[in-house]
Scaffold this motif. Structure first.
Motif, mmCIF file in Angstrom:
data_model
loop_
_atom_site.group_PDB
_atom_site.id
_atom_site.type_symbol
_atom_site.label_atom_id
_atom_site.label_comp_id
_atom_site.label_asym_id
_atom_site.label_seq_id
_atom_site.Cartn_x
_atom_site.Cartn_y
_atom_site.Cartn_z
ATOM 1 N N GLY A 205 0.896 -1.127 0.080
ATOM 2 C CA GLY A 205 0.058 -0.056 0.206
ATOM 3 C C GLY A 205 0.659 1.329 -0.075
ATOM 4 O O GLY A 205 2.019 1.382 -0.599
ATOM 5 N N PHE A 206 0.392 2.416 0.629
ATOM 6 C CA PHE A 206 0.889 3.648 0.628
ATOM 7 C C PHE A 206 1.681 3.506 2.194
ATOM 8 O O PHE A 206 1.126 3.566 3.192
ATOM 9 C CB PHE A 206 0.152 4.823 0.549
ATOM 10 C CG PHE A 206 -0.759 4.547 -0.553
ATOM 11 C CD1 PHE A 206 -0.413 4.730 -1.855
ATOM 12 C CD2 PHE A 206 -2.277 4.131 -0.333
ATOM 13 C CE1 PHE A 206 -1.219 4.592 -2.882
ATOM 14 C CE2 PHE A 206 -3.023 4.173 -1.777
ATOM 15 C CZ PHE A 206 -2.457 4.482 -2.880
ATOM 16 N N SER A 207 3.079 4.089 2.036
ATOM 17 C CA SER A 207 3.871 4.248 3.188
ATOM 18 C C SER A 207 4.668 5.201 3.521
ATOM 19 O O SER A 207 4.927 6.144 2.380
ATOM 20 C CB SER A 207 4.741 2.933 3.361
ATOM 21 O OG SER A 207 5.572 2.881 2.315
ATOM 22 N N THR A 208 4.931 5.706 4.497
ATOM 23 C CA THR A 208 5.808 6.861 4.879
ATOM 24 C C THR A 208 6.724 6.397 6.009
ATOM 25 O O THR A 208 6.472 5.617 7.037
ATOM 26 C CB THR A 208 5.202 7.952 5.328
ATOM 27 O OG1 THR A 208 5.741 9.287 5.499
ATOM 28 C CG2 THR A 208 4.233 7.716 6.612
ATOM 29 N N PRO A 209 7.969 7.025 6.330
ATOM 30 C CA PRO A 209 8.895 6.613 7.331
ATOM 31 C C PRO A 209 8.509 6.808 8.616
ATOM 32 O O PRO A 209 9.113 6.311 9.540
ATOM 33 C CB PRO A 209 10.127 7.690 6.946
ATOM 34 C CG PRO A 209 10.139 7.785 5.454
ATOM 35 C CD PRO A 209 8.558 8.106 5.383
ATOM 36 N N ASP A 210 7.886 7.905 8.871
ATOM 37 C CA ASP A 210 7.398 8.394 10.270
ATOM 38 C C ASP A 210 6.103 8.005 10.769
ATOM 39 O O ASP A 210 4.947 8.329 10.027
ATOM 40 C CB ASP A 210 7.529 9.914 10.178
ATOM 41 C CG ASP A 210 7.637 10.442 11.546
ATOM 42 O OD1 ASP A 210 8.540 10.421 12.543
ATOM 43 O OD2 ASP A 210 6.447 10.891 12.110
ATOM 44 N N VAL A 211 6.201 7.220 12.050
ATOM 45 C CA VAL A 211 4.952 6.731 12.563
ATOM 46 C C VAL A 211 3.664 7.939 12.873
ATOM 47 O O VAL A 211 2.451 7.727 12.558
ATOM 48 C CB VAL A 211 5.056 6.054 14.020
ATOM 49 C CG1 VAL A 211 5.427 6.688 14.964
ATOM 50 C CG2 VAL A 211 3.737 5.026 14.216
ATOM 51 N N LYS A 212 4.190 9.043 13.178
ATOM 52 C CA LYS A 212 3.440 10.290 13.627
ATOM 53 C C LYS A 212 2.738 10.662 12.399
ATOM 54 O O LYS A 212 1.594 11.046 12.473
ATOM 55 C CB LYS A 212 3.929 11.333 14.279
ATOM 56 C CG LYS A 212 4.517 10.665 15.775
ATOM 57 C CD LYS A 212 5.072 12.000 16.540
ATOM 58 C CE LYS A 212 5.751 11.631 17.882
ATOM 59 N NZ LYS A 212 6.046 12.613 18.793
ATOM 60 N N GLU A 213 3.218 10.773 11.342
ATOM 61 C CA GLU A 213 2.927 11.322 9.979
ATOM 62 C C GLU A 213 1.910 10.313 9.403
ATOM 63 O O GLU A 213 0.865 10.732 8.932
ATOM 64 C CB GLU A 213 4.065 11.722 9.181
ATOM 65 C CG GLU A 213 3.776 12.600 8.023
ATOM 66 C CD GLU A 213 4.638 13.751 7.673
ATOM 67 O OE1 GLU A 213 4.301 14.610 6.856
ATOM 68 O OE2 GLU A 213 5.733 13.635 8.199
ATOM 69 N N ALA A 214 2.145 9.061 9.575
ATOM 70 C CA ALA A 214 1.291 8.066 9.075
ATOM 71 C C ALA A 214 0.209 8.073 9.890
ATOM 72 O O ALA A 214 -0.957 7.850 9.247
ATOM 73 C CB ALA A 214 2.172 6.518 9.248
ATOM 74 N N MET A 215 0.066 8.321 10.917
ATOM 75 C CA MET A 215 -1.353 8.451 11.932
ATOM 76 C C MET A 215 -1.995 9.624 11.445
ATOM 77 O O MET A 215 -3.321 9.336 11.225
ATOM 78 C CB MET A 215 -0.966 8.617 13.393
ATOM 79 C CG MET A 215 -0.121 7.573 14.130
ATOM 80 S SD MET A 215 0.367 7.878 15.524
ATOM 81 C CE MET A 215 -0.915 8.568 16.388
ATOM 82 N N ILE A 216 -1.497 10.823 11.048
ATOM 83 C CA ILE A 216 -2.211 11.887 10.423
ATOM 84 C C ILE A 216 -2.843 11.409 9.178
ATOM 85 O O ILE A 216 -3.981 11.912 8.951
ATOM 86 C CB ILE A 216 -1.356 13.136 10.240
ATOM 87 C CG1 ILE A 216 -0.792 13.491 11.900
ATOM 88 C CG2 ILE A 216 -2.194 14.139 9.742
ATOM 89 C CD1 ILE A 216 -2.091 14.171 12.563
ATOM 90 N N LYS A 217 -2.063 10.935 8.404
ATOM 91 C CA LYS A 217 -2.464 10.461 6.933
ATOM 92 C C LYS A 217 -3.614 9.426 7.084
ATOM 93 O O LYS A 217 -4.661 9.574 6.405
ATOM 94 C CB LYS A 217 -1.162 9.711 6.146
ATOM 95 C CG LYS A 217 -0.276 11.004 5.710
ATOM 96 C CD LYS A 217 1.010 10.322 5.003
ATOM 97 C CE LYS A 217 2.031 10.992 4.846
ATOM 98 N NZ LYS A 217 1.829 11.937 3.589
ATOM 99 N N LYS A 218 -3.481 8.221 7.983
ATOM 100 C CA LYS A 218 -4.617 7.511 8.170
ATOM 101 C C LYS A 218 -5.971 8.111 8.672
ATOM 102 O O LYS A 218 -6.893 7.686 8.182
ATOM 103 C CB LYS A 218 -4.041 6.307 9.113
ATOM 104 C CG LYS A 218 -4.994 5.172 9.262
ATOM 105 C CD LYS A 218 -4.134 4.100 10.049
ATOM 106 C CE LYS A 218 -5.268 2.984 10.213
ATOM 107 N NZ LYS A 218 -4.611 1.885 10.707
#
Length: 256
Positions: free
Chosen positions: A181-194
């Protein structure tokens, strides 16, 4: 030729040539079409190749574990980003309530906005400034400021998203993969996107073709969960993504 020996030979051919057709395998190894297809399926299931329509290509997913800074990303693939941004901005209609993710491509969208009866929410300080200066009603999330991507992240920002129901949203990504799927290196940024995608009726990923077959540390959405606005894919990538039913969500910007 023993089965494992044949499988090894096919893998070597794929890695050497980067992609091979079923017909090439039939002629090179003197095997039937059904045998070639069956062997490709076995190799794909073992994760040794990527099976595509009409053949196979080398398994070439690349991993990224850190974000480049905004200044490092601003000029990368700039013309492609502009084409994508212009296409994406044209999708915004009167009375839309839009989420605009932090990112260099989403920021370029602001330059191409034509519809004025739109309200925006964003987690990017630079986006909020540009939107406000252009005369748009704009809300910015509160929370932790991440200097690398100039984005607002963290639990407070996630909580702030829960009151919104967006008609459309546009997100950047570090990686696009059919399987991951779609991914990013930072867990905090991933939380915002999700969290923001979960509040949105129609989701769009805006990304140039270089992000395809890349995987970052944290997934934030499945491949089928958003339409992807991108520039024309290479022949190899096009064949790889054509194999999946979800590929209908890949919107190629060929010409504007």
């Amino acid at each position: 030729m023993l089965t494992e020996e044949r499988l090894q030979k096919i893998q070597e051919l794929v890695e050497e040539k980067k992609s091979v057709s079923t017909q090439e395998l039939m002629e090179t190894l003197d095997i039937s079409e059904s045998t070639a297809r069956r062997d490709l399926t076995v190799l794909a299931n073992q994760g040794r190749i990527c099976k595509v329509r009409g053949g196979a290509m080398v398994k070439s997913a690349r991993y990224s574990t850190k974000d480049d800074t905004v200044s490092e990303r601003k000029d990368k693939n700039l013309e492609a980003k502009r084409q994508i941004a212009k296409y994406a901005a044209a999708l915004i209609e009167p009375n839309d309530f839009v989420y605009l993710d932090a990112g260099t491509t989403t920021e370029l969208m602001i330059d191409y906005l034509t519809e004025k009866q739109v309200v925006f929410v964003t987690n990017a300080v630079s986006h909020a400034r540009k939107l406000s200066q252009a005369g748009y009603t704009t809300y910015i999330l509160g929370g932790e400021f991440k200097g690398t991507t100039e984005a607002i992240v963290g639990d407070e920002a996630v909580a702030g998203l829960q009151k919104y129901n967006f008609t459309k949203g546009f997100w950047g990504t570090n990686g696009i993969s059919q399987t991951e799927g779609f991914s990013t290196p930072d867990v905090k940024e991933a939380m915002i996107k999700k969290a923001s995608m979960s509040r949105c009726r129609r989701c769009y990923i805006v990304s140039d073709a270089s992000k395809f077959s890349q995987i970052s540390c944290v997934n934030f959405a499945d491949f089928a969960n958003a339409d992807i606005i991108t520039t024309k894919l290479s022949e190899e990538l096009g064949r790889a993504y054509e194999e999946y039913a979800a590929c209908d969500n890949v919107l190629e910007v060929k010409q504007l």
